[in-house]
Design a protein around this motif. Structure first.
Motif, PDB file in Angstrom:
ATOM      1  N   HIS A 151       3.254  -5.058   3.886  1.00 42.65           N
ATOM      2  CA  HIS A 151       3.047  -5.599   5.144  1.00 42.65           C
ATOM      3  C   HIS A 151       2.462  -6.959   5.305  1.00 42.65           C
ATOM      4  O   HIS A 151       1.822  -7.374   4.186  1.00 42.65           O
ATOM      5  CB  HIS A 151       1.954  -4.683   5.957  1.00 42.65           C
ATOM      6  CG  HIS A 151       2.292  -3.231   6.327  1.00 42.65           C
ATOM      7  ND1 HIS A 151       3.268  -2.981   7.130  1.00 42.65           N
ATOM      8  CD2 HIS A 151       2.017  -2.084   5.503  1.00 42.65           C
ATOM      9  CE1 HIS A 151       3.443  -1.514   7.178  1.00 42.65           C
ATOM     10  NE2 HIS A 151       2.581  -1.172   6.418  1.00 42.65           N
ATOM     11  N   CYS A 195       5.524   5.675   4.835  1.00 41.59           N
ATOM     12  CA  CYS A 195       4.480   5.058   4.259  1.00 41.59           C
ATOM     13  C   CYS A 195       3.700   5.909   2.937  1.00 41.59           C
ATOM     14  O   CYS A 195       2.830   5.398   2.173  1.00 41.59           O
ATOM     15  CB  CYS A 195       3.175   4.903   5.339  1.00 41.59           C
ATOM     16  SG  CYS A 195       3.644   3.606   6.471  1.00 41.59           S
ATOM     17  N   GLU A 237      -1.152  -4.626  11.649  1.00 37.24           N
ATOM     18  CA  GLU A 237      -0.270  -4.387  10.350  1.00 37.24           C
ATOM     19  C   GLU A 237       1.084  -4.590  10.732  1.00 37.24           C
ATOM     20  O   GLU A 237       1.857  -4.638   9.680  1.00 37.24           O
ATOM     21  CB  GLU A 237      -0.347  -2.650  10.180  1.00 37.24           C
ATOM     22  CG  GLU A 237       0.205  -2.235   8.843  1.00 37.24           C
ATOM     23  CD  GLU A 237      -0.343  -0.824   8.395  1.00 37.24           C
ATOM     24  OE1 GLU A 237      -1.057  -0.620   7.811  1.00 37.24           O
ATOM     25  OE2 GLU A 237       0.052   0.080   9.228  1.00 37.24           O
ATOM     26  N   HIS A 291       5.031  -0.160  -0.363  1.00 34.48           N
ATOM     27  CA  HIS A 291       5.661  -0.976   0.555  1.00 34.48           C
ATOM     28  C   HIS A 291       4.682  -1.892   0.891  1.00 34.48           C
ATOM     29  O   HIS A 291       3.403  -1.724   1.011  1.00 34.48           O
ATOM     30  CB  HIS A 291       6.185  -0.336   1.701  1.00 34.48           C
ATOM     31  CG  HIS A 291       5.379   0.369   2.371  1.00 34.48           C
ATOM     32  ND1 HIS A 291       4.810   1.675   2.343  1.00 34.48           N
ATOM     33  CD2 HIS A 291       4.682  -0.039   3.786  1.00 34.48           C
ATOM     34  CE1 HIS A 291       4.017   1.863   3.266  1.00 34.48           C
ATOM     35  NE2 HIS A 291       3.762   0.993   4.177  1.00 34.48           N
ATOM     36  N   HIS A 315       0.996  -1.109  -0.012  1.00 36.98           N
ATOM     37  CA  HIS A 315      -0.174   0.066   0.069  1.00 36.98           C
ATOM     38  C   HIS A 315       0.792   1.188  -0.082  1.00 36.98           C
ATOM     39  O   HIS A 315       1.956   1.251   0.295  1.00 36.98           O
ATOM     40  CB  HIS A 315      -0.904   0.073   1.211  1.00 36.98           C
ATOM     41  CG  HIS A 315      -0.546   0.334   2.449  1.00 36.98           C
ATOM     42  ND1 HIS A 315      -1.253   0.540   3.657  1.00 36.98           N
ATOM     43  CD2 HIS A 315       1.069   0.304   2.973  1.00 36.98           C
ATOM     44  CE1 HIS A 315      -0.447   0.843   4.543  1.00 36.98           C
ATOM     45  NE2 HIS A 315       0.855   0.569   4.441  1.00 36.98           N
TER      46      HIS A 315
HETATM   47 NI    NI Z   1       2.476   0.870   5.501  1.00 37.42          NI
END
Ligand code: NI
Length: 136
Positions: A42, A34, A125, A40, A15
């Motif tokens: 998760h 982010c 997350e 990137h 995301h």
């Molecule tokens: Ni993230």
């Protein structure tokens, strides 16, 4: 007597957190790494919790085989190894924060589970950052 049953699930997804109305500098300030334009990933851990009465004939609150299948079809098959911003319709114009992802997951599952049962989702997350949503 209400009992909660829980099912764990997992998906990997990429995301980017970004607000289109902001400058790149503001996005970088608020979302940090982010906001990386190249995305990137998760390893998301999901816990789905269903609360209700124990059915007298089965002894179940909900058949876990059925819950497993619903999570697989509605969430894992839709999100796993996807770019959430680019490939999951719900995030086309919704920032895919853990908060928003948990609400999307809850909405997808809610319509598949008996209305007599309460539903709550917990989304990790990272091992240390997690959110809950119960439809309120
Ligand atoms: Ni993230």
């Amino acid at each position: 007597m209400k009992v909660t049953v829980n099912r764990k699930a997992h998906f990997n997804a990429a995301h980017r957190l970004y607000n289109n109305a902001w400058t790149d500098a503001r996005n970088a300030e608020v979302f940090g790494k982010c906001a990386n334009p190249n995305y990137h990933g998760h390893n998301y851990e999901l816990i789905v919790s269903v609360t209700g009465d124990i059915h007298p004939e089965t002894g179940f609150v909900m058949d876990m085989k059925i819950l497993k299948k619903i999570i697989q079809v509605e969430i894992e098959d839709q999100f796993d190894h996807k770019n959430l911003n680019e490939e999951v319709l719900e995030f086309a114009s919704l920032n895919p924060t853990a908060e928003n992802i948990s609400v999307v997951i809850w909405n997808k599952l809610r319509v598949k589970i008996d209305v007599k049962l309460d539903l709550s989702v917990t989304l990790y997350e990272t091992p240390r950052n997690f959110v809950n949503y119960s439809g309120n």
